[in-house]
Design a protein around this motif. Structure first.
Motif, PDB file in Angstrom:
ATOM      1  N   ALA A   1      -2.327  12.127  -5.705  1.00  0.00           N
ATOM      2  CA  ALA A   1      -1.989  12.722  -7.009  1.00  0.00           C
ATOM      3  C   ALA A   1      -1.823  14.236  -6.870  1.00  0.00           C
ATOM      4  CB  ALA A   1      -3.059  12.389  -8.030  1.00  0.00           C
ATOM      5  N   ARG A   2      -2.689  14.860  -6.083  1.00  0.00           N
ATOM      6  CA  ARG A   2      -2.559  16.302  -5.849  1.00  0.00           C
ATOM      7  C   ARG A   2      -1.241  16.622  -5.141  1.00  0.00           C
ATOM      8  NH1 ARG A   2      -8.191  15.784  -5.033  1.00  0.00           N
ATOM      9  NH2 ARG A   2      -7.931  15.561  -2.787  1.00  0.00           N
ATOM     10  N   LEU A   3      -0.834  15.756  -4.232  1.00  0.00           N
ATOM     11  CA  LEU A   3       0.438  15.945  -3.543  1.00  0.00           C
ATOM     12  C   LEU A   3       1.600  15.902  -4.540  1.00  0.00           C
ATOM     13  CD1 LEU A   3       2.115  16.187  -0.930  1.00  0.00           C
ATOM     14  CD2 LEU A   3       2.034  13.699  -0.785  1.00  0.00           C
ATOM     15  N   HIS A   4       1.573  14.930  -5.451  1.00  0.00           N
ATOM     16  CA  HIS A   4       2.619  14.857  -6.475  1.00  0.00           C
ATOM     17  C   HIS A   4       2.600  16.106  -7.356  1.00  0.00           C
ATOM     18  CE1 HIS A   4       4.618  11.048  -5.971  1.00  0.00           C
ATOM     19  NE2 HIS A   4       3.474  10.392  -5.908  1.00  0.00           N
ATOM     20  N   ASP A   5       1.433  16.578  -7.723  1.00  0.00           N
ATOM     21  CA  ASP A   5       1.327  17.798  -8.529  1.00  0.00           C
ATOM     22  C   ASP A   5       1.953  18.979  -7.800  1.00  0.00           C
ATOM     23  OD1 ASP A   5       0.070  16.486 -10.612  1.00  0.00           O
ATOM     24  OD2 ASP A   5      -1.949  17.109  -9.999  1.00  0.00           O
ATOM     25  N   LEU A   6       1.671  19.099  -6.526  1.00  0.00           N
ATOM     26  CA  LEU A   6       2.231  20.178  -5.722  1.00  0.00           C
ATOM     27  C   LEU A   6       3.750  20.051  -5.638  1.00  0.00           C
ATOM     28  CD1 LEU A   6       1.830  22.616  -3.851  1.00  0.00           C
ATOM     29  CD2 LEU A   6       1.477  20.995  -1.979  1.00  0.00           C
ATOM     30  N   GLN A   7       4.234  18.848  -5.383  1.00  0.00           N
ATOM     31  CA  GLN A   7       5.677  18.629  -5.293  1.00  0.00           C
ATOM     32  C   GLN A   7       6.362  18.951  -6.622  1.00  0.00           C
ATOM     33  OE1 GLN A   7       5.643  14.540  -3.997  1.00  0.00           O
ATOM     34  NE2 GLN A   7       6.112  15.120  -1.892  1.00  0.00           N
ATOM     35  N   ASN A   8       5.748  18.575  -7.723  1.00  0.00           N
ATOM     36  CA  ASN A   8       6.333  18.852  -9.036  1.00  0.00           C
ATOM     37  C   ASN A   8       6.418  20.345  -9.283  1.00  0.00           C
ATOM     38  OD1 ASN A   8       6.690  16.158  -9.627  1.00  0.00           O
ATOM     39  ND2 ASN A   8       4.767  15.972 -10.714  1.00  0.00           N
ATOM     40  N   GLY A   9       5.391  21.071  -8.893  1.00  0.00           N
ATOM     41  CA  GLY A   9       5.407  22.518  -9.056  1.00  0.00           C
ATOM     42  C   GLY A   9       6.491  23.169  -8.231  1.00  0.00           C
ATOM     43  N   ILE A  10       6.656  22.717  -7.008  1.00  0.00           N
ATOM     44  CA  ILE A  10       7.685  23.267  -6.125  1.00  0.00           C
ATOM     45  C   ILE A  10       9.066  22.914  -6.658  1.00  0.00           C
ATOM     46  CG2 ILE A  10       8.728  23.051  -3.833  1.00  0.00           C
ATOM     47  CD1 ILE A  10       5.847  22.759  -2.741  1.00  0.00           C
ATOM     48  N   THR A  11       9.257  21.682  -7.094  1.00  0.00           N
ATOM     49  CA  THR A  11      10.550  21.250  -7.603  1.00  0.00           C
ATOM     50  C   THR A  11      10.963  22.085  -8.804  1.00  0.00           C
ATOM     51  OG1 THR A  11      10.209  19.006  -6.819  1.00  0.00           O
ATOM     52  CG2 THR A  11      11.833  19.295  -8.544  1.00  0.00           C
ATOM     53  N   GLN A  12      10.043  22.358  -9.700  1.00  0.00           N
ATOM     54  CA  GLN A  12      10.368  23.156 -10.872  1.00  0.00           C
ATOM     55  C   GLN A  12      10.797  24.557 -10.459  1.00  0.00           C
ATOM     56  OE1 GLN A  12       6.962  22.926 -13.407  1.00  0.00           O
ATOM     57  NE2 GLN A  12       7.348  20.815 -13.959  1.00  0.00           N
ATOM     58  N   LEU A  13      10.181  25.086  -9.421  1.00  0.00           N
ATOM     59  CA  LEU A  13      10.553  26.412  -8.960  1.00  0.00           C
ATOM     60  C   LEU A  13      11.897  26.406  -8.244  1.00  0.00           C
ATOM     61  CD1 LEU A  13       7.137  27.701  -7.584  1.00  0.00           C
ATOM     62  CD2 LEU A  13       8.278  28.381  -9.697  1.00  0.00           C
ATOM     63  N   GLU A  14      12.178  25.355  -7.499  1.00  0.00           N
ATOM     64  CA  GLU A  14      13.403  25.298  -6.706  1.00  0.00           C
ATOM     65  C   GLU A  14      14.665  25.145  -7.534  1.00  0.00           C
ATOM     66  OE1 GLU A  14      12.238  23.587  -2.365  1.00  0.00           O
ATOM     67  OE2 GLU A  14      12.648  22.146  -3.937  1.00  0.00           O
TER      68      GLU A  14
END
Length: 69
Positions: free
Chosen positions: A33-46
């Motif tokens: 779940a933490r991995l998905h949270d991290l990926q979501n944060g990066i995706t929003q920035l990208e």
């Protein structure tokens, strides 16, 4: 998940669209779940996009108010 190989064991499926990961422990679920949270944060920035006539408000951006980026 009628064809799950862990059908008769305690286990957990990630329910996010496109993710088919299965876990045997709650610790693995929390880590995932933490991995998905991290990926979501990066995706929003990208995927922030600014039009050529709009400022991205970045002081060192060479494209600010010049090009779509």
């Amino acid at each position: 998940f009628p064809h799950c190989e862990y059908l008769h064991q305690e286990h957990y499926h990630c329910k996010l669209k496109g993710c088919q990961v299965v876990f045997k422990s709650k610790d693995q679920v929390q880590s995932h779940a933490r991995l998905h949270d991290l990926q979501n944060g990066i995706t929003q920035l990208e995927y922030l996009q600014y039009e050529a006539n709009k400022s991205c408000h970045s002081t060192d951006c060479q494209f600010d108010n010049k090009e779509t980026h």
